[in-house]
Motif scaffolding. Structure first.
Motif, PDB file in Angstrom:
ATOM      1  N   PHE A  87       0.818  -1.212   0.000  1.00 58.51           N
ATOM      2  CA  PHE A  87       0.000   0.000   0.000  1.00 58.51           C
ATOM      3  C   PHE A  87       0.857   1.268   0.000  1.00 58.51           C
ATOM      4  O   PHE A  87       0.418   2.321  -0.448  1.00 58.51           O
ATOM      5  N   LEU A  88       2.072   1.162   0.520  1.00 61.43           N
ATOM      6  CA  LEU A  88       2.961   2.328   0.607  1.00 61.43           C
ATOM      7  C   LEU A  88       3.432   2.810  -0.752  1.00 61.43           C
ATOM      8  O   LEU A  88       3.786   3.973  -0.916  1.00 61.43           O
ATOM      9  N   LYS A  89       3.487   1.870  -1.709  1.00 59.46           N
ATOM     10  CA  LYS A  89       4.061   2.160  -3.027  1.00 59.46           C
ATOM     11  C   LYS A  89       5.484   2.680  -2.823  1.00 59.46           C
ATOM     12  O   LYS A  89       6.301   2.007  -2.243  1.00 59.46           O
ATOM     13  N   ASN A  90       5.759   3.914  -3.268  1.00 58.26           N
ATOM     14  CA  ASN A  90       7.147   4.410  -3.167  1.00 58.26           C
ATOM     15  C   ASN A  90       7.341   5.456  -2.074  1.00 58.26           C
ATOM     16  O   ASN A  90       8.327   6.196  -2.082  1.00 58.26           O
ATOM     17  N   LYS A  91       6.391   5.528  -1.134  1.00 64.47           N
ATOM     18  CA  LYS A  91       6.537   6.518  -0.058  1.00 64.47           C
ATOM     19  C   LYS A  91       7.754   6.199   0.800  1.00 64.47           C
ATOM     20  O   LYS A  91       8.039   5.028   1.079  1.00 64.47           O
ATOM     21  N   GLU A  92       8.461   7.229   1.232  1.00 58.67           N
ATOM     22  CA  GLU A  92       9.680   7.018   2.026  1.00 58.67           C
ATOM     23  C   GLU A  92       9.412   7.026   3.522  1.00 58.67           C
ATOM     24  O   GLU A  92      10.249   6.610   4.315  1.00 58.67           O
ATOM     25  N   GLU A  93       8.236   7.517   3.914  1.00 63.67           N
ATOM     26  CA  GLU A  93       7.926   7.614   5.341  1.00 63.67           C
ATOM     27  C   GLU A  93       6.442   7.337   5.562  1.00 63.67           C
ATOM     28  O   GLU A  93       5.616   7.636   4.705  1.00 63.67           O
ATOM     29  N   PHE A  94       6.102   6.744   6.679  1.00 60.63           N
ATOM     30  CA  PHE A  94       4.701   6.498   6.993  1.00 60.63           C
ATOM     31  C   PHE A  94       4.497   6.546   8.500  1.00 60.63           C
ATOM     32  O   PHE A  94       5.426   6.362   9.273  1.00 60.63           O
ATOM     33  N   ARG A  95       3.247   6.811   8.892  1.00 62.32           N
ATOM     34  CA  ARG A  95       2.881   6.828  10.306  1.00 62.32           C
ATOM     35  C   ARG A  95       1.865   5.714  10.549  1.00 62.32           C
ATOM     36  O   ARG A  95       0.895   5.576   9.798  1.00 62.32           O
ATOM     37  N   VAL A  96       2.118   4.926  11.591  1.00 56.01           N
ATOM     38  CA  VAL A  96       1.269   3.765  11.864  1.00 56.01           C
ATOM     39  C   VAL A  96       0.893   3.723  13.344  1.00 56.01           C
ATOM     40  O   VAL A  96       1.723   4.003  14.209  1.00 56.01           O
ATOM     41  N   PHE A  97      -0.364   3.369  13.612  1.00 56.33           N
ATOM     42  CA  PHE A  97      -0.890   3.376  14.981  1.00 56.33           C
ATOM     43  C   PHE A  97      -1.475   2.010  15.313  1.00 56.33           C
ATOM     44  O   PHE A  97      -2.204   1.425  14.517  1.00 56.33           O
ATOM     45  N   ASP A  98      -1.131   1.502  16.497  1.00 54.61           N
ATOM     46  CA  ASP A  98      -1.748   0.280  17.018  1.00 54.61           C
ATOM     47  C   ASP A  98      -2.496   0.647  18.293  1.00 54.61           C
ATOM     48  O   ASP A  98      -1.875   0.938  19.321  1.00 54.61           O
ATOM     49  N   PRO A  99      -3.836   0.678  18.247  1.00 51.39           N
ATOM     50  CA  PRO A  99      -4.606   1.086  19.432  1.00 51.39           C
ATOM     51  C   PRO A  99      -4.685   0.013  20.524  1.00 51.39           C
ATOM     52  O   PRO A  99      -5.220   0.275  21.595  1.00 51.39           O
ATOM     53  N   ALA A 100      -4.174  -1.178  20.220  1.00 49.53           N
ATOM     54  CA  ALA A 100      -4.162  -2.264  21.226  1.00 49.53           C
ATOM     55  C   ALA A 100      -2.753  -2.828  21.267  1.00 49.53           C
ATOM     56  O   ALA A 100      -2.524  -4.015  21.055  1.00 49.53           O
ATOM     57  N   SER A 101      -1.777  -1.941  21.539  1.00 54.67           N
ATOM     58  CA  SER A 101      -0.365  -2.270  21.264  1.00 54.67           C
ATOM     59  C   SER A 101       0.256  -3.293  22.210  1.00 54.67           C
ATOM     60  O   SER A 101       1.268  -3.903  21.882  1.00 54.67           O
ATOM     61  N   GLY A 102      -0.319  -3.491  23.397  1.00 57.34           N
ATOM     62  CA  GLY A 102       0.244  -4.511  24.297  1.00 57.34           C
ATOM     63  C   GLY A 102       1.725  -4.278  24.550  1.00 57.34           C
ATOM     64  O   GLY A 102       2.140  -3.189  24.952  1.00 57.34           O
TER      65      GLY A 102
END
Length: 321
Positions: A104-119
């Motif tokens: 899904f990122l394709k060629n993006k160099e940076e992304f932000r990701v969130f886990d609301p149940a991160s344990g």
């Protein structure tokens, strides 16, 4: 000298047991304290921690190897736990989520990701470790021991992750992210007052936590962003599922639903699927055909390879690459 995950775990395990006996704490609390000592850079008194520090200094070690050492300790600490939220997401699933995220990122160099149940942060760090782009992570967790392990683990892996120690279904100080990943906690949410803030609350009695987590996750996703959830297989057959489906049609495009191999779970009632959504936006459109599949056992290399080829073909047909 090559880095050995097994040897490093043995050393960490010895240290945890020493701390356990000295401080009279649980194994998981001992793990949190051992990692904290290690990260603090103070003089390590435990010979096993000294040896582990030497190993990390003298060998080439990756973030993923460090995560695996900590993961082995987490698995040991959670053995016999009756709480489903104290179960660790298998690496094979984390790899699969990372594979989709990369696509899904394709060629993006940076992304932000969130886990609301991160344990313990294991899923979050496992996914960030395998994606080529620079990942900035966010995690939310109410359990004090689990979040302490998550913080120390992320620090040891030198990951850029911010954790929120709170009930994940209360408001978060978080700008919408590109991706949400979560192994959804399944069960009832006890705070009926807080659940009034949600469209997916129950009309009477306690609301389903897994429904509220989905709504909360969509709220903190950018338009056009993706959500990758591990959901219980009964999600769309239980009561209140009609309300959930209506909500999802209104706010998201359903991208994929893939049933995970039953061999991954102790019982069929705990079986899960990977459910992928895209939050609707001005420039988004639903896939021509959602990706539906029953995944083979990950131990069957040939069948897994064939499935990956089918998924690659689907991405090309949908012009998502």
């Amino acid at each position: 000298m090559e880095f050995s995950v097994e040897r490093a775990f043995d050393l960490l395990d010895q240290s945890i047991q020493l701390i356990q006996n000295e401080e009279r704490v649980t194994y998981l609390d001992g793990l949190a304290l051992a990692l904290k000592k290690f990260n603090a850079g103070v003089e390590l008194t435990e010979p096993s921690l000294q040896e582990m520090a030497k190993m990390l200094e003298e060998t080439e070690v990756t973030n993923e190897q460090i995560r695996k050492v900590i993961q082995l300790a987490i698995i040991k600490g959670m053995k016999g736990s009756t709480q489903q939220q104290h179960m660790i997401t298998p690496d094979s699933i984390a790899l699969f989520i990372g594979y989709f995220l990369q696509k899904f990122l394709k060629n993006k160099e940076e992304f932000r990701v969130f886990d609301p149940a991160s344990g313990t942060g294991n899923l979050l760090t496992a996914v960030i470790n395998q994606v080529e782009a620079n990942g900035i992570g966010y995690g939310s967790e109410i359990d004090p021991t689990l979040i302490q392990i998550a913080v120390e683990s992320a620090n040891l892996q030198e990951q850029q992750i911010e954790f929120f120690h709170q009930d994940s279904l209360t408001p978060l100080l978080l700008e919408p992210v590109d991706f949400v990943i979560a192994d959804l906690p399944v069960g009832y949410y006890p705070d009926d007052t807080q659940s009034l803030q949600y469209q997916l609350r129950a009309e009477e009695g306690h609301s389903y936590a897994h429904h509220l987590f989905i709504e909360q996750s969509i709220k903190y996703t950018k338009e056009g962003g993706y959500l990758l959830f591990l959901i219980p297989n009964f999600l769309f057959t239980s009561d209140q599922s009609e309300k959930l489906q209506k909500y999802l049609r209104e706010h998201t495009h359903i991208v994929s639903l893939m049933q995970l191999p039953l061999t991954l779970f102790t019982s069929e009632k705990f079986a899960k699927s990977l459910f992928i959504l895209q939050k609707k936006g001005q420039d988004t459109k639903p896939p021509k055909q959602a990706l539906m599949a029953q995944l083979p056992s990950f131990k069957d290399v040939q069948a897994t390879d064939n499935m990956l080829k089918k998924i690659d073909k689907w991405f090309k047909n949908e012009n998502l690459e």
